[in-house]
Design a protein around this motif. Structure first.
Motif, short mmCIF file in Angstrom:
data_model
loop_
_atom_site.label_atom_id
_atom_site.label_comp_id
_atom_site.label_asym_id
_atom_site.label_seq_id
_atom_site.Cartn_x
_atom_site.Cartn_y
_atom_site.Cartn_z
N MET A 128 5.81 5.59 -14.86
CA MET A 128 6.19 6.63 -13.90
C MET A 128 7.00 5.98 -12.78
SD MET A 128 3.74 9.11 -11.58
CE MET A 128 3.41 8.09 -10.18
N SER A 129 8.11 6.59 -12.44
CA SER A 129 8.87 6.10 -11.30
C SER A 129 8.11 6.47 -10.03
CB SER A 129 10.27 6.71 -11.29
OG SER A 129 10.18 8.10 -11.12
N GLU A 130 8.44 5.79 -8.95
CA GLU A 130 7.74 6.08 -7.70
C GLU A 130 8.09 7.49 -7.24
OE1 GLU A 130 8.51 3.03 -4.86
OE2 GLU A 130 7.21 1.63 -5.88
N GLN A 131 7.07 8.31 -7.12
CA GLN A 131 7.26 9.69 -6.67
C GLN A 131 6.48 9.88 -5.38
OE1 GLN A 131 5.79 11.57 -10.25
NE2 GLN A 131 7.86 12.18 -10.78
N LYS A 132 7.03 10.71 -4.51
CA LYS A 132 6.39 10.97 -3.23
C LYS A 132 5.99 12.44 -3.12
CE LYS A 132 8.48 7.46 -0.29
NZ LYS A 132 9.18 7.24 0.98
N CYS A 133 4.95 12.66 -2.35
CA CYS A 133 4.51 14.02 -2.03
C CYS A 133 5.56 14.65 -1.11
CB CYS A 133 3.15 13.97 -1.33
SG CYS A 133 2.53 15.58 -0.81
N PHE A 134 6.02 15.83 -1.47
CA PHE A 134 7.02 16.52 -0.67
C PHE A 134 6.48 16.84 0.73
CE2 PHE A 134 9.26 20.39 0.71
CZ PHE A 134 10.57 19.93 0.68
N ARG A 135 5.20 17.21 0.79
CA ARG A 135 4.59 17.60 2.05
C ARG A 135 4.28 16.41 2.95
NH1 ARG A 135 -0.98 20.72 1.75
NH2 ARG A 135 0.36 22.27 0.82
N CYS A 136 3.66 15.36 2.40
CA CYS A 136 3.16 14.25 3.20
C CYS A 136 4.05 13.01 3.19
CB CYS A 136 1.78 13.84 2.68
SG CYS A 136 0.60 15.20 2.68
N ASP A 137 5.00 12.95 2.28
CA ASP A 137 5.89 11.81 2.13
C ASP A 137 5.13 10.52 1.80
OD1 ASP A 137 8.58 10.88 2.03
OD2 ASP A 137 8.31 9.91 3.98
N LYS A 138 4.01 10.66 1.10
CA LYS A 138 3.22 9.51 0.64
C LYS A 138 3.49 9.29 -0.84
CE LYS A 138 0.73 8.87 4.40
NZ LYS A 138 0.82 7.67 5.18
N LEU A 139 3.43 8.03 -1.29
CA LEU A 139 3.58 7.74 -2.71
C LEU A 139 2.39 8.32 -3.49
CD1 LEU A 139 4.83 4.04 -2.82
CD2 LEU A 139 6.11 6.10 -3.38
N LEU A 140 2.67 8.94 -4.63
CA LEU A 140 1.61 9.48 -5.46
C LEU A 140 0.89 8.35 -6.18
CD1 LEU A 140 3.44 12.55 -7.07
CD2 LEU A 140 2.11 12.45 -4.95
N VAL A 141 -0.41 8.53 -6.36
CA VAL A 141 -1.24 7.56 -7.08
C VAL A 141 -1.94 8.29 -8.22
CG1 VAL A 141 -1.60 6.07 -5.07
CG2 VAL A 141 -3.20 7.91 -5.52
N ASP A 142 -2.18 7.58 -9.32
CA ASP A 142 -2.88 8.19 -10.45
C ASP A 142 -4.34 8.42 -10.10
OD1 ASP A 142 -0.63 8.27 -12.01
OD2 ASP A 142 -1.06 6.40 -13.04
N LYS A 143 -4.84 9.62 -10.45
CA LYS A 143 -6.22 9.99 -10.14
C LYS A 143 -6.77 10.83 -11.28
CE LYS A 143 -8.96 12.51 -6.74
NZ LYS A 143 -8.91 13.33 -5.53
N LYS A 144 -7.97 10.52 -11.73
CA LYS A 144 -8.63 11.32 -12.76
C LYS A 144 -8.95 12.69 -12.13
CE LYS A 144 -12.01 10.84 -16.36
NZ LYS A 144 -13.05 9.97 -16.92
N THR A 145 -8.44 13.74 -12.76
CA THR A 145 -8.53 15.08 -12.19
C THR A 145 -9.17 16.03 -13.19
OG1 THR A 145 -6.52 14.63 -10.94
CG2 THR A 145 -7.15 16.93 -11.15
N ALA A 146 -10.06 16.88 -12.71
CA ALA A 146 -10.73 17.86 -13.56
C ALA A 146 -9.93 19.16 -13.59
CB ALA A 146 -12.14 18.13 -13.03
N PHE A 147 -9.80 19.73 -14.77
CA PHE A 147 -9.12 21.01 -14.96
C PHE A 147 -10.12 22.00 -15.56
CE2 PHE A 147 -5.85 17.79 -15.16
CZ PHE A 147 -4.83 18.34 -14.41
N LEU A 148 -10.00 23.26 -15.20
CA LEU A 148 -10.86 24.32 -15.72
C LEU A 148 -9.97 25.38 -16.35
CD1 LEU A 148 -13.65 25.73 -15.91
CD2 LEU A 148 -13.16 26.71 -13.67
#
Length: 61
Positions: free
Chosen positions: A1-21
């Motif tokens: 993954m290329s470095e991507q930033k949050c549009f709102r916070c301008d922070k670099l995104l990090v991989d996180k285990k996320t639950a979906f329902l």
């Protein structure tokens, strides 16, 4: 993954285990997430791949 930033916070995104329902069923997947606001980014490949597969499996039951 290329470095991507949050549009709102301008922070670099990090991989996180996320639950979906979906249809009362839970599944988890590691997705890029903002470390500040916790918004997740769902890549097109995931939406059209794994998530679509899970949706089809659950809808067929």
């Amino acid at each position: 993954m290329s470095e991507q930033k949050c549009f709102r916070c301008d922070k670099l995104l990090v991989d996180k285990k996320t639950a979906f329902l979906y249809l009362g069923r839970n599944f988890t997947h590691e997705v890029p997430c903002c470390p500040k606001c916790n918004k997740v980014y769902i890549p097109m490949s995931l939406a059209e791949g794994r998530i679509a597969d899970v949706e089809r499996e659950l809808e067929d039951k």
